[in-house]
Design a protein around this motif. Structure first.
Motif, PDB file in Angstrom:
ATOM      1  N   ASP A   1     -10.996  13.209   3.737  1.00 20.16           N
ATOM      2  CA  ASP A   1     -11.411  13.838   2.487  1.00 20.16           C
ATOM      3  C   ASP A   1     -10.917  13.068   1.270  1.00 20.16           C
ATOM      4  O   ASP A   1     -11.657  12.883   0.295  1.00 20.16           O
ATOM      5  CB  ASP A   1     -10.913  15.285   2.428  1.00 20.16           C
ATOM      6  N   PHE A   2      -9.669  12.627   1.314  1.00 14.98           N
ATOM      7  CA  PHE A   2      -9.129  11.835   0.208  1.00 14.98           C
ATOM      8  C   PHE A   2      -9.938  10.555   0.056  1.00 14.98           C
ATOM      9  O   PHE A   2     -10.278  10.135  -1.067  1.00 14.98           O
ATOM     10  CB  PHE A   2      -7.653  11.503   0.460  1.00 14.98           C
ATOM     11  N   HIS A   3     -10.243   9.908   1.188  1.00 15.10           N
ATOM     12  CA  HIS A   3     -10.975   8.642   1.159  1.00 15.10           C
ATOM     13  C   HIS A   3     -12.356   8.812   0.536  1.00 15.10           C
ATOM     14  O   HIS A   3     -12.754   8.044  -0.350  1.00 15.10           O
ATOM     15  CB  HIS A   3     -11.110   8.079   2.575  1.00 15.10           C
ATOM     16  N   ILE A   4     -13.089   9.827   0.977  1.00 17.22           N
ATOM     17  CA  ILE A   4     -14.441  10.027   0.466  1.00 17.22           C
ATOM     18  C   ILE A   4     -14.424  10.415  -1.007  1.00 17.22           C
ATOM     19  O   ILE A   4     -15.262   9.958  -1.799  1.00 17.22           O
ATOM     20  CB  ILE A   4     -15.183  11.079   1.307  1.00 17.22           C
ATOM     21  N   ASP A   5     -13.461  11.236  -1.406  1.00 16.98           N
ATOM     22  CA  ASP A   5     -13.337  11.570  -2.828  1.00 16.98           C
ATOM     23  C   ASP A   5     -13.044  10.319  -3.653  1.00 16.98           C
ATOM     24  O   ASP A   5     -13.574  10.142  -4.759  1.00 16.98           O
ATOM     25  CB  ASP A   5     -12.222  12.594  -3.040  1.00 16.98           C
ATOM     26  N   LEU A   6     -12.194   9.457  -3.126  1.00 13.44           N
ATOM     27  CA  LEU A   6     -11.863   8.215  -3.822  1.00 13.44           C
ATOM     28  C   LEU A   6     -13.106   7.362  -3.996  1.00 13.44           C
ATOM     29  O   LEU A   6     -13.347   6.780  -5.063  1.00 13.44           O
ATOM     30  CB  LEU A   6     -10.808   7.444  -3.017  1.00 13.44           C
ATOM     31  N   MET A   7     -13.919   7.283  -2.944  1.00 10.13           N
ATOM     32  CA  MET A   7     -15.131   6.480  -2.999  1.00 10.13           C
ATOM     33  C   MET A   7     -16.162   7.069  -3.969  1.00 10.13           C
ATOM     34  O   MET A   7     -16.843   6.332  -4.686  1.00 10.13           O
ATOM     35  CB  MET A   7     -15.769   6.393  -1.609  1.00 10.13           C
ATOM     36  N   ARG A   8     -16.300   8.369  -3.992  1.00  8.13           N
ATOM     37  CA  ARG A   8     -17.388   8.996  -4.741  1.00  8.13           C
ATOM     38  C   ARG A   8     -17.030   9.442  -6.154  1.00  8.13           C
ATOM     39  O   ARG A   8     -17.902   9.599  -6.989  1.00  8.13           O
ATOM     40  CB  ARG A   8     -17.928  10.192  -3.948  1.00  8.13           C
ATOM     41  N   LYS A   9     -15.731   9.636  -6.400  1.00  7.59           N
ATOM     42  CA  LYS A   9     -15.325  10.101  -7.726  1.00  7.59           C
ATOM     43  C   LYS A   9     -14.608   9.022  -8.533  1.00  7.59           C
ATOM     44  O   LYS A   9     -14.636   9.050  -9.764  1.00  7.59           O
ATOM     45  CB  LYS A   9     -14.424  11.336  -7.605  1.00  7.59           C
ATOM     46  N   GLY A  10     -13.925   8.112  -7.847  1.00 12.64           N
ATOM     47  CA  GLY A  10     -13.294   6.986  -8.512  1.00 12.64           C
ATOM     48  C   GLY A  10     -12.175   7.325  -9.472  1.00 12.64           C
ATOM     49  O   GLY A  10     -11.912   6.565 -10.405  1.00 12.64           O
ATOM     50  N   ASP A  11     -11.468   8.449  -9.258  1.00  5.90           N
ATOM     51  CA  ASP A  11     -10.478   8.872 -10.247  1.00  5.90           C
ATOM     52  C   ASP A  11      -9.040   8.866  -9.747  1.00  5.90           C
ATOM     53  O   ASP A  11      -8.152   9.382 -10.421  1.00  5.90           O
ATOM     54  CB  ASP A  11     -10.832  10.270 -10.764  1.00  5.90           C
ATOM     55  N   LYS A  12      -8.782   8.289  -8.558  1.00  9.10           N
ATOM     56  CA  LYS A  12      -7.420   8.322  -8.032  1.00  9.10           C
ATOM     57  C   LYS A  12      -6.939   6.960  -7.546  1.00  9.10           C
ATOM     58  O   LYS A  12      -6.093   6.873  -6.654  1.00  9.10           O
ATOM     59  CB  LYS A  12      -7.339   9.330  -6.875  1.00  9.10           C
ATOM     60  N   TRP A  13      -7.481   5.897  -8.118  1.00  8.03           N
ATOM     61  CA  TRP A  13      -7.111   4.572  -7.634  1.00  8.03           C
ATOM     62  C   TRP A  13      -5.674   4.184  -7.966  1.00  8.03           C
ATOM     63  O   TRP A  13      -4.999   3.574  -7.150  1.00  8.03           O
ATOM     64  CB  TRP A  13      -8.094   3.531  -8.169  1.00  8.03           C
ATOM     65  N   ASN A  14      -5.212   4.557  -9.114  1.00  2.76           N
ATOM     66  CA  ASN A  14      -3.848   4.181  -9.503  1.00  2.76           C
ATOM     67  C   ASN A  14      -2.882   5.318  -9.168  1.00  2.76           C
ATOM     68  O   ASN A  14      -2.268   5.932 -10.039  1.00  2.76           O
ATOM     69  CB  ASN A  14      -3.809   3.864 -11.003  1.00  2.76           C
ATOM     70  N   THR A  15      -2.757   5.582  -7.853  1.00  8.83           N
ATOM     71  CA  THR A  15      -1.914   6.680  -7.384  1.00  8.83           C
ATOM     72  C   THR A  15      -0.980   6.186  -6.280  1.00  8.83           C
ATOM     73  O   THR A  15      -1.232   5.142  -5.662  1.00  8.83           O
ATOM     74  CB  THR A  15      -2.769   7.825  -6.805  1.00  8.83           C
ATOM     75  N   PRO A  16       0.086   6.917  -6.015  1.00 13.61           N
ATOM     76  CA  PRO A  16       1.002   6.517  -4.941  1.00 13.61           C
ATOM     77  C   PRO A  16       0.307   6.436  -3.584  1.00 13.61           C
ATOM     78  O   PRO A  16       0.672   5.596  -2.744  1.00 13.61           O
ATOM     79  CB  PRO A  16       2.057   7.630  -4.963  1.00 13.61           C
ATOM     80  N   GLN A  17      -0.681   7.295  -3.347  1.00 12.01           N
ATOM     81  CA  GLN A  17      -1.372   7.284  -2.053  1.00 12.01           C
ATOM     82  C   GLN A  17      -2.089   5.955  -1.814  1.00 12.01           C
ATOM     83  O   GLN A  17      -2.029   5.393  -0.725  1.00 12.01           O
ATOM     84  CB  GLN A  17      -2.387   8.434  -1.976  1.00 12.01           C
ATOM     85  N   VAL A  18      -2.775   5.460  -2.828  1.00 15.73           N
ATOM     86  CA  VAL A  18      -3.518   4.205  -2.666  1.00 15.73           C
ATOM     87  C   VAL A  18      -2.555   3.018  -2.642  1.00 15.73           C
ATOM     88  O   VAL A  18      -2.739   2.060  -1.876  1.00 15.73           O
ATOM     89  CB  VAL A  18      -4.564   4.042  -3.781  1.00 15.73           C
ATOM     90  N   LYS A  19      -1.520   3.082  -3.457  1.00 16.35           N
ATOM     91  CA  LYS A  19      -0.511   2.011  -3.434  1.00 16.35           C
ATOM     92  C   LYS A  19       0.099   1.890  -2.041  1.00 16.35           C
ATOM     93  O   LYS A  19       0.335   0.788  -1.533  1.00 16.35           O
ATOM     94  CB  LYS A  19       0.581   2.291  -4.460  1.00 16.35           C
ATOM     95  N   ALA A  20       0.324   3.019  -1.395  1.00 16.72           N
ATOM     96  CA  ALA A  20       0.912   3.008  -0.055  1.00 16.72           C
ATOM     97  C   ALA A  20       0.005   2.318   0.953  1.00 16.72           C
ATOM     98  O   ALA A  20       0.490   1.682   1.907  1.00 16.72           O
ATOM     99  CB  ALA A  20       1.197   4.440   0.397  1.00 16.72           C
ATOM    100  N   VAL A  21      -1.300   2.428   0.754  1.00 18.59           N
ATOM    101  CA  VAL A  21      -2.242   1.756   1.651  1.00 18.59           C
ATOM    102  C   VAL A  21      -2.029   0.247   1.605  1.00 18.59           C
ATOM    103  O   VAL A  21      -1.950  -0.427   2.642  1.00 18.59           O
ATOM    104  CB  VAL A  21      -3.696   2.101   1.270  1.00 18.59           C
ATOM    105  N   PHE A  22      -1.918  -0.301   0.419  1.00 18.09           N
ATOM    106  CA  PHE A  22      -1.720  -1.742   0.288  1.00 18.09           C
ATOM    107  C   PHE A  22      -0.335  -2.172   0.772  1.00 18.09           C
ATOM    108  O   PHE A  22      -0.173  -3.252   1.342  1.00 18.09           O
ATOM    109  CB  PHE A  22      -1.950  -2.173  -1.159  1.00 18.09           C
ATOM    110  N   ASP A  23       0.654  -1.314   0.555  1.00 20.26           N
ATOM    111  CA  ASP A  23       1.987  -1.625   1.062  1.00 20.26           C
ATOM    112  C   ASP A  23       1.974  -1.701   2.587  1.00 20.26           C
ATOM    113  O   ASP A  23       2.627  -2.565   3.191  1.00 20.26           O
ATOM    114  CB  ASP A  23       2.985  -0.567   0.593  1.00 20.26           C
ATOM    115  N   GLN A  24       1.240  -0.807   3.214  1.00 29.48           N
ATOM    116  CA  GLN A  24       1.117  -0.809   4.677  1.00 29.48           C
ATOM    117  C   GLN A  24       0.346  -2.046   5.149  1.00 29.48           C
ATOM    118  O   GLN A  24       0.711  -2.688   6.128  1.00 29.48           O
ATOM    119  CB  GLN A  24       0.383   0.456   5.129  1.00 29.48           C
ATOM    120  N   TRP A  25      -0.697  -2.350   4.448  1.00 27.11           N
ATOM    121  CA  TRP A  25      -1.558  -3.490   4.786  1.00 27.11           C
ATOM    122  C   TRP A  25      -0.769  -4.800   4.775  1.00 27.11           C
ATOM    123  O   TRP A  25      -0.973  -5.686   5.607  1.00 27.11           O
ATOM    124  CB  TRP A  25      -2.695  -3.544   3.776  1.00 27.11           C
TER     125      TRP A  25
END
Length: 444
Positions: free
Chosen positions: A232-256
């Motif tokens: 749900d978070f992923h699809i909202d991110l894709m369709r709404k574009g309003d949560k890119w600069n958040t700890p959740q997305v930063k954590a994705v890149f840190d994991q990557w």
């Protein structure tokens, strides 16, 4: 996006060089634009054709590569016999087609054209650049599941897509190589990283990762985001574009960042075909890619040597519930020259018989219609059916789940910038966030 990549669903995929995604992005502005010219000048103009025109349907195809072009040629010949129509294809490489689609649809597009489910379909339906195909669905509706029907509708409830094939993204490998090394498929992130370390110690490239064309890395982002933050978070991110600069997305890149030491050397200069060859030749152990791409490399007696496992769990809350499974299909332009012919053609293409025929010469995907003889599938195709059937949620791939004016222009270079210098992701995400807010606020 796609398509997803038969050899490109290669250079042509949104590309493939002749793969599913690829004349390089830069080429789309030069040579690529010239290659797309026939599409822009394709005949359009709604009306009731007479004579020979009534029996001709023009088709804008993104498959100008040996395969799946050959499979489409076989399909179009069969469609002609079944319907009495002549299908006149306009071949363009996948990357150029996708990058110029807006110009194409606002010009004089062909009657029918290749396109994708998800936001990519919704976007053009919402702009009024395509025709609804409700009349087609009145005939083919019984061939599809409710889930597939839902993926074919616009926000207004009308049908705009006839789905034709789809395929999963997963972590692919060579069964014979793994058997010789005694490797076991991981299910968790720690097991995945441990396996990569083992492969590196065995002298292999652990993960055949290549991103010259930009789009392949999107699949890894999607899986990490869904595994860590949920579908749900992923699809909202894709369709709404309003949560890119958040700890959740930063954590994705840190994991990557933890995976990068196990990637192919020089990966930013390699195409997905280069990575697939590393896998095929036993030089690499794993590759995150779509069956639509890798299935065009593992062919003949190598076809059943190809296997895969779902992208590993990162957060137990979400497990491996979501599967990336892009759906490819066909749409009708806003003012087709031959509306009755387009409808007749799509009614044929929306059958198991047509899809089975196409897959017979392009075994890198699975059919969307019910009734296809699974006994004729390869081992990877049968495994793909099981993986998709087991999924709680299906995503369509970043460049299909989000807006076309955001995926390639903004996210593709942002991810490449991170991969080129995987330091602090903060400034990159701040920039992405600003662009996303500007794009979504424009309302276009």
């Amino acid at each position: 996006m796609d398509r997803f990549s038969p050899t490109g669903r290669g250079t042509a995929t949104t590309g493939g060089a002749l793969s599913r995604r690829s004349l390089l992005r830069g080429a789309a502005l030069g040579v690529g634009a010239a290659a797309f010219a026939p599409l822009v000048t394709a005949c359009g103009g709604k009306g009731t054709p007479t004579g020979a025109a009534a029996k001709t349907v023009t088709f804008g195809s993104n498959a100008a590569v040996p395969q799946p072009k050959g499979a489409y040629e076989t399909l179009f010949a069969a469609a002609g016999k079944a319907t009495g129509l002549t299908v006149k294809p306009n071949w363009v490489d996948h990357n150029t087609f996708q990058q110029n689609i807006s110009t194409y649809l606002q010009g004089n597009p062909d009657d029918v054209f290749n396109w994708f489910a998800g936001e990519r379909m919704q976007f053009f339906a919402g702009q009024g650049l395509v025709s609804n195909v409700d009349d087609v669905w009145s005939s083919i509706g019984g061939n599809y599941t409710d889930a597939m029907k839902a993926q074919s509708k616009g926000a207004d409830g009308h049908y705009y897509l006839v789905p034709f094939d789809y395929y999963p993204w997963a972590v692919f490998y060579s069964k014979s190589l793994w058997k010789s090394k005694g490797y076991q498929a991981p299910t968790t992130w720690d097991q995945y990283v441990a396996l990569a370390k083992k492969m590196k110690g065995d002298g292999l490239i652990p993960i055949a990762f290549t991103d010259k064309d930009g789009w392949p890395a999107m699949g890894t982002f999607d899986y990490l985001n869904m595994r860590m933050n949920g579908f749900d978070f992923h699809i909202d991110l894709m369709r709404k574009g309003d949560k890119w600069n958040t700890p959740q997305v930063k954590a994705v890149f840190d994991q990557w960042r933890e995976l990068i030491p196990y990637y192919s050397p020089g990966f930013l200069g390699l195409t997905w075909q280069d990575g697939a060859q590393q896998l095929l030749n036993g030089k690499a152990g794993m590759m995150v890619i779509g069956l639509d791409q890798i299935g065009t490399i593992f062919t003949g007696d190598k076809a059943d040597d190809l296997a895969f496992f779902p992208f590993p769990e990162v957060n137990p809350t979400y497990g491996q519930q979501a599967v990336e499974a892009p759906i490819d299909g066909f749409m009708v332009s806003k003012s087709p020259k031959n509306q009755p012919g387009a409808t007749k053609l799509l009614k044929y293409l929306g059958t198991a018989k047509a899809q089975q025929l196409w897959l017979g010469t392009n075994p890198a995907d699975i059919a969307t219609a019910n009734g296809v003889d699974a006994a004729k599938y390869t081992a990877p195709q049968n495994a793909a059916v099981k993986l998709i059937a087991s999924a709680r949620n299906l995503s369509q791939f970043m460049d299909r789940d989000t807006r076309p004016d955001f995926a390639d222009p903004v996210m593709l270079p942002a991810i490449q910038k991170f991969l080129n210098d995987p330091g602090d992701i903060g400034s990159i995400l701040s920039n992405v966030d600003k662009q996303a807010k500007s794009i979504w606020s424009s309302g276009s």
